[in-house]
Design a protein around this motif. Sequence first.
Motif, PDB file in Angstrom:
ATOM      1  N   THR A 166       0.526  -1.222   0.219  1.00 42.69           N
ATOM      2  CA  THR A 166      -0.157  -0.025   0.548  1.00 42.69           C
ATOM      3  C   THR A 166       0.936   1.163  -0.070  1.00 42.69           C
ATOM      4  O   THR A 166       0.927   2.039  -0.721  1.00 42.69           O
ATOM      5  N   ARG A 190      -7.072  -5.714  -6.098  1.00 39.71           N
ATOM      6  CA  ARG A 190      -6.513  -5.959  -4.563  1.00 39.71           C
ATOM      7  C   ARG A 190      -7.581  -6.329  -3.868  1.00 39.71           C
ATOM      8  O   ARG A 190      -9.028  -6.721  -4.309  1.00 39.71           O
ATOM      9  N   GLU A 191      -6.911  -6.823  -2.583  1.00 39.96           N
ATOM     10  CA  GLU A 191      -7.471  -8.250  -1.600  1.00 39.96           C
ATOM     11  C   GLU A 191      -8.438  -9.349  -2.543  1.00 39.96           C
ATOM     12  O   GLU A 191      -9.435  -9.158  -2.160  1.00 39.96           O
ATOM     13  N   LYS A 194     -11.186 -11.525  -0.769  1.00 38.37           N
ATOM     14  CA  LYS A 194     -11.615 -10.993   0.306  1.00 38.37           C
ATOM     15  C   LYS A 194     -13.128 -10.101   0.473  1.00 38.37           C
ATOM     16  O   LYS A 194     -13.161  -9.980  -0.575  1.00 38.37           O
ATOM     17  N   THR A 195     -13.670  -9.612   1.747  1.00 36.75           N
ATOM     18  CA  THR A 195     -14.800  -8.273   1.281  1.00 36.75           C
ATOM     19  C   THR A 195     -14.724  -7.974   0.357  1.00 36.75           C
ATOM     20  O   THR A 195     -15.534  -7.020  -0.517  1.00 36.75           O
ATOM     21  N   TRP A 196     -12.943  -6.628   0.322  1.00 34.45           N
ATOM     22  CA  TRP A 196     -13.107  -5.672  -0.348  1.00 34.45           C
ATOM     23  C   TRP A 196     -12.889  -6.141  -1.805  1.00 34.45           C
ATOM     24  O   TRP A 196     -12.267  -5.269  -1.970  1.00 34.45           O
ATOM     25  N   GLU A 197     -12.474  -6.918  -2.310  1.00 33.03           N
ATOM     26  CA  GLU A 197     -11.805  -7.704  -2.962  1.00 33.03           C
ATOM     27  C   GLU A 197     -12.443  -6.521  -4.537  1.00 33.03           C
ATOM     28  O   GLU A 197     -13.768  -5.954  -4.631  1.00 33.03           O
ATOM     29  N   SER A 198     -11.346  -6.003  -5.530  1.00 32.24           N
ATOM     30  CA  SER A 198     -11.546  -5.222  -5.983  1.00 32.24           C
ATOM     31  C   SER A 198     -10.501  -5.596  -7.959  1.00 32.24           C
ATOM     32  O   SER A 198      -9.098  -5.552  -6.690  1.00 32.24           O
ATOM     33  N   ASN A 216      -8.811   4.906  -0.416  1.00 33.46           N
ATOM     34  CA  ASN A 216      -9.084   3.558   0.261  1.00 33.46           C
ATOM     35  C   ASN A 216      -8.770   2.734  -1.675  1.00 33.46           C
ATOM     36  O   ASN A 216      -8.762   1.549  -1.239  1.00 33.46           O
ATOM     37  N   ARG A 217      -8.823   3.511  -2.131  1.00 36.86           N
ATOM     38  CA  ARG A 217      -8.465   2.342  -3.566  1.00 36.86           C
ATOM     39  C   ARG A 217      -7.134   1.683  -3.159  1.00 36.86           C
ATOM     40  O   ARG A 217      -6.776   0.761  -4.123  1.00 36.86           O
ATOM     41  N   LYS A 219      -5.260   0.194  -0.384  1.00 38.92           N
ATOM     42  CA  LYS A 219      -5.620  -0.236   0.999  1.00 38.92           C
ATOM     43  C   LYS A 219      -5.409  -1.789   0.475  1.00 38.92           C
ATOM     44  O   LYS A 219      -6.300  -2.594  -0.220  1.00 38.92           O
ATOM     45  N   GLY A 220      -5.079  -2.614   1.068  1.00 35.70           N
ATOM     46  CA  GLY A 220      -4.313  -3.918   1.508  1.00 35.70           C
ATOM     47  C   GLY A 220      -3.446  -4.351   0.548  1.00 35.70           C
ATOM     48  O   GLY A 220      -2.662  -4.282  -0.148  1.00 35.70           O
TER      49      GLY A 220
END
Length: 281
Positions: A166, A190-191, A194-198, A216-217, A219-220
């Motif tokens: 990050t 990203r991620e 996981k919950t915030w996968e993108s 926030n884009r 993070k992870g």
Amino acid sequence: MNKSIGNLYIVATPIGNLQDITQRALTIFSEVDLIAAEDTRHSGLLLNYYGIKKAFFSLHDHNEQQRTALLVDKLKQGMNVALISDAGTPLISDPGFHLVRKCRQEGIKVIPLPGACAAISALCVSGIASDRFCFEGFLPAKEKARCDRLKNLAKEDRTLIFYESTHRILNTLVDMEKIFGAERYIVLAREMTKTWESVHGDCLGDLRKWLEEEPNRIKGEIVLVVEGKTSSEEQEISPQAEKALRLIAQELPLKKAAAIVAELYDCKKNALYRFGLSYLA
């Protein structure tokens, strides 16, 4: 299992979603005598989730070479050992190389249990050619070393896969843009699982701006999948333009020198700039 000499199992674990575990991995966890892990507390969460209680052995980047001999001795005594990393497939930007090499030298059987891998997961959803690719792991933290590595990869036509943190992602994208060109296509995954996968793809210049718009884009856990160099990026630079660039770049910043030579010799500024980075630095 053969107790005369133990087996070393290389076991992939989930990269986020704890349900991404194979039945075979759970069976091996139940049967082995010992589990070698980077962070025993972190790995304990996975085993607790599946109701498995097993002895752990700490093995990470800072102690692997020293502790390999201890594990090899245990294997020779008939203990079966599972090697896991914090997430994903062991040895992929994670510890384990020294242990596996020593086991093979000692005639100890090493058995892989395939499973999750962030690099492969990101490649699969990137939409970038996956028939030929090279995994580069983490780039160096320092700018000069990072740029030197990227320069070595500037002409690579295979898809490139990187891991990035990050706090370094924006600096890395700036360097990639300078060396690969702002138009090179890239996907940031990203991620994964996981919950915030993108998953977001764009040219390097626009992707960097998109990330800067929203903190926030970045993070992870991040995987970068970069399109290899295409023939459309190539432009023949005449010997006269090369000579002019070398001379002018001695007196002016490379970016300005490239702009001047592009105007004089009807060349693409980006091509001249990338030439300068590769051959004048």
